[in-house]
Design an enzyme around this catalytic site. Structure first.
Site: not given
Ligand code: NDP
Length: 257
Positions: A14, A20, A158, A165, A194-196, A198
């Site tokens: 991943g 990431s 979400y 999840k 967290i800014r990623t 996805s």
């Protein structure tokens, strides 16, 4: 922490780019001396990973392709790892996917396809990967996945991923029971926003991050490195008495009502 994972072969699934969560984990595992095997789905992610490893002076033990939506691909990936590396001691599952249109508006509008896709990539994949990895974990091992608070609470937008999840976290518990007799542990980290790449797919990311700074006990956002170090704990023998657990790495936000 150096030396904690000396001689351990860990599979990291991943890494898409330097943002990431799996890249933060990679750094922690590398600093602890692990031998790292990586899997990517997209060629673009593979190329980014190769560059990241180069610019950070890291050498991968092996890079393999793996699309977790496909059983043959999972089989082929772990067969290649078995052939070229042999025994593995850990797996980082940092993989999820849902259609962008399902990550906004009302959960009640979730399509059948969208629901099944999110479950398949984000939850079932842990089951399939655990089964394949178990064959290579002949010395025992540790499997760590990534979840989010949207499994426990309704978090705007979400939606389908929150339900996936929840399924992932329940799978962690059932898999922990199955794998325990082989001395394989299965745990999850529940990270704050967290800014990623996805995270960008979920509407209203900034609101989620702001609320952590405002309300979480530590009053700051978490980053990939903090998740990396918590994952290192789960992968290493330091957590040898822990399995089936979901550990929140979220500045304590989940305890606030
Ligand atoms: P990234 O976009 O960086 O990573 C997501 C990864 O999932 C990519 O590397 C992607 O691979 C992989 N992936 C998607 N579909 C497949 C597939 N079919 N087969 C194999 N790999 C696939 O985002 P994050 O780092 O944020 O996400 C990692 C994990 O952390 C996810 O489970 C996410 O839900 C979880 N998480 C994220 C939080 C956040 O705020 N960012 C908070 C809590 C949990 P490729 O690029 O090759 O397609």
């Amino acid at each position: 922490m150096s030396g904690l994972l000396e001689g351990k072969n860990i599979v990291v699934m991943g890494v898409a780019n330097e943002r990431s969560i799996a890249w933060g984990i990679t750094k922690s595992l590398h600093n602890a001396g692990a031998n790292l095997i990586f899997t990517n789905r997209q060629e673009r992610s593979h190329q980014k990973l190769v560059k990241l490893l180069e610019s950070n002076n890291m050498e991968a033990t092996l890079l393999v392709n793996c699309d977790v939506s496909n059983d043959e691909s999972i089989q082929a990936a772990f067969a290649e790892i078995k052939e070229k590396v042999g025994v593995i001691h850990g797996v980082i599952h940092s993989v999820a996917f849902a259609k962008r249109e399902e990550l906004k508006g009302e959960y009640a509008d979730t399509s059948r396809d969208g629901f099944l896709l999110a479950q398949e990539i984000s939850a079932y994949s842990l089951v399939a990967v655990t089964k394949a990895a178990k064959e290579l974990m002949t010395e025992g091992g540790s499997i760590v996945t990534q979840t989010y608070l949207g499994s426990e609470r309704v978090i705007p937008n979400y939606n389908v991923m929150g339900v996936a999840k929840a399924s992932l976290e329940a799978s962690v518990r059932y898999l922990a029971e199955d794998m325990g007799k082989y001395n394989i542990r299965v745990n999850a980290i529940s990270a704050g926003p967290i800014r990623t790449l996805s995270a960008k797919g979920v509407s209203g990311f900034n609101d989620k991050a702001n609320v952590i700074v405002e309300k979480a006990p530590l009053r700051r956002n978490v980053d990939q490195d903090q998740v990396g170090d918590a994952t290192l704990f789960f992968i290493s023998d330091l957590s040898r008495g822990v399995t089936g657990e979901v550990l929140h790495v979220d500045s304590g936000f989940h305890i606030i009502g």
